[in-house]
Write a protein that holds these residues in place. Structure first.
Motif, PDB file in Angstrom:
ATOM      1  N   GLU A   1       0.795  -1.223   0.000  1.00  0.00           N
ATOM      2  CA  GLU A   1       0.000   0.000   0.000  1.00  0.00           C
ATOM      3  C   GLU A   1       0.832   1.278   0.000  1.00  0.00           C
ATOM      4  O   GLU A   1       0.288   2.364  -0.200  1.00  0.00           O
ATOM      5  N   THR A   2       2.144   1.173   0.248  1.00  0.00           N
ATOM      6  CA  THR A   2       2.975   2.391   0.314  1.00  0.00           C
ATOM      7  C   THR A   2       4.226   2.220  -0.533  1.00  0.00           C
ATOM      8  O   THR A   2       4.658   1.101  -0.818  1.00  0.00           O
ATOM      9  N   LYS A   3       4.795   3.362  -0.877  1.00  0.00           N
ATOM     10  CA  LYS A   3       6.045   3.356  -1.650  1.00  0.00           C
ATOM     11  C   LYS A   3       7.164   2.706  -0.849  1.00  0.00           C
ATOM     12  O   LYS A   3       8.010   1.977  -1.407  1.00  0.00           O
TER      13      LYS A   3
ATOM     14  N   GLN B   1       6.963   0.289   1.364  1.00  0.00           N
ATOM     15  CA  GLN B   1       6.824  -1.174   1.273  1.00  0.00           C
ATOM     16  C   GLN B   1       7.302  -1.670  -0.088  1.00  0.00           C
ATOM     17  O   GLN B   1       8.023  -2.670  -0.197  1.00  0.00           O
ATOM     18  N   PHE B   2       6.895  -0.948  -1.126  1.00  0.00           N
ATOM     19  CA  PHE B   2       7.250  -1.319  -2.506  1.00  0.00           C
ATOM     20  C   PHE B   2       8.771  -1.359  -2.669  1.00  0.00           C
ATOM     21  O   PHE B   2       9.333  -2.320  -3.216  1.00  0.00           O
TER      22      PHE B   2
ATOM     23  N   TYR C   1      -2.838  -1.785  -3.219  1.00  0.00           N
ATOM     24  CA  TYR C   1      -3.412  -0.498  -3.591  1.00  0.00           C
ATOM     25  C   TYR C   1      -2.343   0.519  -4.005  1.00  0.00           C
ATOM     26  O   TYR C   1      -2.664   1.509  -4.656  1.00  0.00           O
ATOM     27  N   TYR C   2      -1.072   0.291  -3.624  1.00  0.00           N
ATOM     28  CA  TYR C   2      -0.029   1.198  -4.113  1.00  0.00           C
ATOM     29  C   TYR C   2       0.088   1.082  -5.628  1.00  0.00           C
ATOM     30  O   TYR C   2       0.361   2.074  -6.317  1.00  0.00           O
TER      31      TYR C   2
ATOM     32  N   TRP D   1       6.255   1.627 -12.484  1.00  0.00           N
ATOM     33  CA  TRP D   1       6.315   1.942 -11.049  1.00  0.00           C
ATOM     34  C   TRP D   1       7.750   1.847 -10.537  1.00  0.00           C
ATOM     35  O   TRP D   1       8.574   1.134 -11.050  1.00  0.00           O
TER      36      TRP D   1
END
Length: 824
Positions: free
Chosen positions: A784-786, A788-789, A803-804, A824
């Protein structure tokens, strides 16, 4: 030359070096000693020099053949060195090698435990002295060991349970042990110097004793049983062995007699014949067993009770083989330990006849020990209590069941509810109590008669039993009231499935003599733990809820908790709508993209079902999937989702991408799963490598062997297989390695907090590493967040979903997103 130093050196490589500890402050003198030993002795020397008490103490932790010590040293005196060595080992050779030791001092040293002394000016004596002391040390050790063995043997003889008597060749007693004194009553002073004939009983003739004497004087061993007489005049039976001891020339020097009092055994043998006659006449099973529990004797009643052929070899049967498995476990866990600890156990068990029929018995198990406390044999007595059990069962059933319907009565209802509450407390589940009051029963009973009323109650009981689960309890609570206990409910709302089954069972009319009538109920429901923590409170609150339902009118139900009434109405309405949704095509497929972390491109997507409700709008799976499973709709709806995803994959014109679809537990266990997937793929012309099936970790671990077989069959279709929700179940890594998998999906519960929870971060990192080691693609869910990504990208995760990247999208929304070719 030998190099200087304080460590052990070795100049000559032989297999058995002389290990020498040298107590010397002069290193030069030490090297002279070593040279002398190696030149004169013809063998290598492993040595170590020490000149302090601490170094000496530490060195003595090793094995040494000899110690050579100077007498006068600045840090340690030779006499103190001798004292330290003797405290460590009395037999280790110790020789003083000194230039200052005088004759008087040398004598003092020898008296203190040194073996010899050598003057430094005359080292030619060193090697002979060393050789002599090594040999004498070995002799000292051998003497000491021999003495220890003699002491041990003496203790054994003195403490032996059997009597020991030793005579000279003429039969005069030289020694008896305490066991002999206890057995005969004669003390040592009374027997030593006499002959064993002192024990004669008069029961054997002279020829008997002559034969014994002739045997042993020839150098042979006599073994037999004698009837002897104790000092107090009592007769006793002695099991005796007489063995001659011979010298090197073969002449008999002593006779050693060992004996054991077997009076009790002989008397037991004499009594056994009488006992056997009694045992054969009894109607109870009587068996004698060896210490391992295998049959040694079985009386006639035992043969009849077990259905044994009289010619059967009993030794092939052990006691535990005569019982059903459950009884065998009871015996091994309870009966055997108690019997061995206390000597006996009694209880009720059941024997298994040769024809597999079980016979209930009242049994006693006895452990018999000898005088030394060792288990000699076991015995058991078993009485057939079949008739008593039948009578008790009938009484028990009458006490706990309703005579008319055969259902549990209030007593058994409370007992069952207590057990269910306890089980739910440990499993953190819910238990529901439902009270059912028959509408208009009094009118039926009064107008049509009690016979019809009774028959109606019986038919109602039958329908309830047929409708509900075997582990649900249905009871007659009294009059026209029934009670149901439904356990193992993960959520309170699950009771609605039970309620639905009850109401469905009475949608058909019931026969009332020549007439038919529709039967309805007013139902009150109380749920543990919300509506009560104990049996009485739950029953009381279920009754209160039932009275509220009665007040509301016919065919009503009420929960004790008011908020549950609104919730249940909502859920029942939703469930009714759900059954129509499939027919009305209200289900739609949504897709959540998966991004390849190394390139930032969308390369895959997961197909997710949604319900487009006409009034409520778009409903997510969490609100209706459990209802699909409970209602059985999960199979056709799951098949529709798979077919829809394959069809829309072709419609969206996706290339070089894949789509994953979840497979439920019901689908995975469906024998026709392979055939259905194959048909859909052919029907929709779906490329096999573009379809991925997701199966949760818990599903495959329910029966790993069967799951592996199913997964292998699915693999033959060419589809990919992924383990979903990885980390939330109880996977065995050995099974995961054997499963034909392509990917594992890390559950979002670990991804959610990984940037600020080190435990979650470690779990995610370990899961990625594990996946790589197993050659699997790793997908992280719930991103859900950058942050985490980027964490996942930095640690080598393959794909990210959440959802990110994108929320789940409709088909049109997904096409628009793909056309953007976003990275991304």
């Amino acid at each position: 030359m030998v190099e200087k130093g304080d460590v052990m050196l070795k100049r000559i490589n032989t297999t058995q070096p002389l290990r020498t500890l040298i107590v010397e402050d002069s290193e030069d003198d030490t090297l002279l000693l070593v040279d002398q030993l190696e030149m004169e002795g013809g063998r290598s020397v492993d040595w170590q020099r020490v000149d302090t008490e601490k170094a000496l103490t530490e060195a003595l932790q090793q094995h040494w053949d000899i110690v050579l010590s100077d007498y006068t040293m600045p840090h340690l005196s030779g006499m103190r060195a001798l004292e330290v060595v003797r405290q460590h080992d009395l037999d280790l050779p110790f020789i003083f090698v000194s230039g200052t030791i005088g004759e008087n001092t040398a004598v003092k040293a020898m008296k203190s435990g040194a073996q010899d002394y050598v003057m430094k000016g005359n080292l030619s004596r060193l090697m002979p002295a060393v050789a002599r002391e090594l040999e004498e040390a070995q002799q000292r050790r051998q003497r000491r060991q021999a003495e220890q063995r003699v002491r041990k043997l003496s203790l054994v003889v003195e403490q032996a349970a059997d009597s020991v008597l030793i005579t000279d060749p003429n039969g005069l007693v030289e020694y008896v042990n305490p066991a002999f004194e206890r057995m005969t009553g004669y003390g040592r002073d009374e027997i030593i110097g006499n002959k064993p004939s002192l024990l004669k009983s008069g029961r054997h003739d002279q020829a008997f004793y002559h034969a014994i004497w002739e045997t042993v004087t020839k150098g042979e061993i006599f073994s037999g049983t004698l009837i002897n007489r104790r000092k107090n005049g009592e007769l006793f039976y002695e099991e005796k062995v007489i063995a001659p001891l011979k010298d090197e020339q073969g002449h008999v020097t002593h006779l050693v007699s060992t004996g054991r009092d077997i009076t009790e055994r002989v008397k037991a043998d004499e009594a056994r014949a009488q006992l056997v006659a009694i045992l054969e006449a009894t109607t109870d099973l009587v068996a004698i067993l060896d210490p391992d529990g295998c049959l040694h004797y079985l009386n006639n009643a035992g043969y009849r009770l077990l259905g044994f052929d009289p010619k059967l070899d009993l030794s092939k049967f052990c006691l535990t083989e005569l019982f059903p498995e459950r009884i065998k476990q009871q015996l091994q866990s309870e009966a055997w330990p108690i019997a061995y600890r206390t000597g006996s156990w009694s209880g009720e068990t059941a024997l298994r006849r040769m024809d597999e029929i079980e016979v209930p018995v009242s049994q006693v198990l006895l452990v018999h020990r000898d005088a030394a406390g060792k288990v000699e044999y076991l015995s058991t007595i078993a009485r057939d209590i079949s008739e008593r059990k039948r009578f008790e069962a009938e009484l028990q059933h009458q006490a706990t069941h309703d005579t008319l319907t055969g259902l549990p009565n209030r007593i058994l209802l409370m007992d069952r509810l207590s057990a269910e509450v306890e089980r739910a407390r440990h499993a953190n589940n819910s238990v529901a109590v439902l009270f059912l009051d028959i509408d208009n029963f009094k009118r039926i009973n009064d107008s049509m008669g009690h016979t019809i009323g009774d028959a109606l109650l019986q038919h109602i009981a039958d329908r309830l039993k047929a409708a509900l689960r075997p582990n649900d309890t249905i009871a007659r609570h009294g009059g026209d009231e029934f009670a149901v206990i439904a356990g193992d409910l993960p959520r309170s709302e699950n009771v609605l499935a039970v309620l639905r089954k009850i109401y469905s069972a009475f949608e058909r009319p019931m026969s009332l003599g020549a007439q038919e009538a529709y039967i309805t109920f007013c139902t009150g429901i109380a749920i543990y733990p919300n509506d009560g923590a104990d049996v009485e409170e739950l029953l009381r609150n279920a009754g209160t809820a039932m009275y509220r339902a009665v007040i509301a009118g016919h065919n009503q139900y009420r929960f004790y908790a008011p908020e549950m009434n609104a919730r249940s109405h909502e859920l029942l309405t939703l469930e009714t709508d759900l059954r129509l949704a499939f027919k009305r095509n209200e289900f739609v497929a949504y897709y959540q993209p998966q991004v390849e972390l190394s390139t930032g491109r969308i390369i895959a997507m997961e197909g997710l079902i949604r319900w487009q409700h006409p009034q409520r709008g778009l409903i997510s799976p969490g609100d209706f999937v459990s209802m699909l499973e409970e209602s059985g709709l999960i199979m056709p709806v799951g098949e529709w989702m798979l077919s829809q995803a394959c069809a829309e994959y072709k419609e969206m014109g996706l290339h070089n991408m894949r789509i994953s679809v979840n497979v439920s537990a019901s689908q995975f266990n469906d024998p026709g799963l392979l055939r259905k997937i194959s048909r859909i793929m052919k029907q929709e012309n779906m490329p096999s490598n573009a379809l991925e099936l997701e199966v949760t970790e818990n599903i495959v671990m329910q029966d790993p062997a069967a799951a592996a077989d199913t997964l292998k069959k699915l693999r033959t279709l060419g589809v990919r297989i992924a383990i979903d929700d990885f980390g939330t179940g109880y996977s065995s890594l050995s099974y995961l390695k054997r499963f034909p998998l392509d990917a594992l999906k890390i559950d979002q519960s670990f991804v959610r907090d990984l940037t600020h929870d080190t435990n979650d971060a470690a779990i995610v990192e370990a899961s990625i590493t594990l996946g790589k080691k197993l050659g699997l693609e790793v997908v992280a869910e719930g991103v859900e967040t950058k942050e985490q990504f980027e964490f996942l990208r930095a640690h080598g995760c393959d794909l990210a979903q959440g959802y990110y990247v994108s929320r789940p999208l409709s088909k049109i929304e997904l096409i628009d997103l793909l056309q953007e070719e976003r990275r991304w």
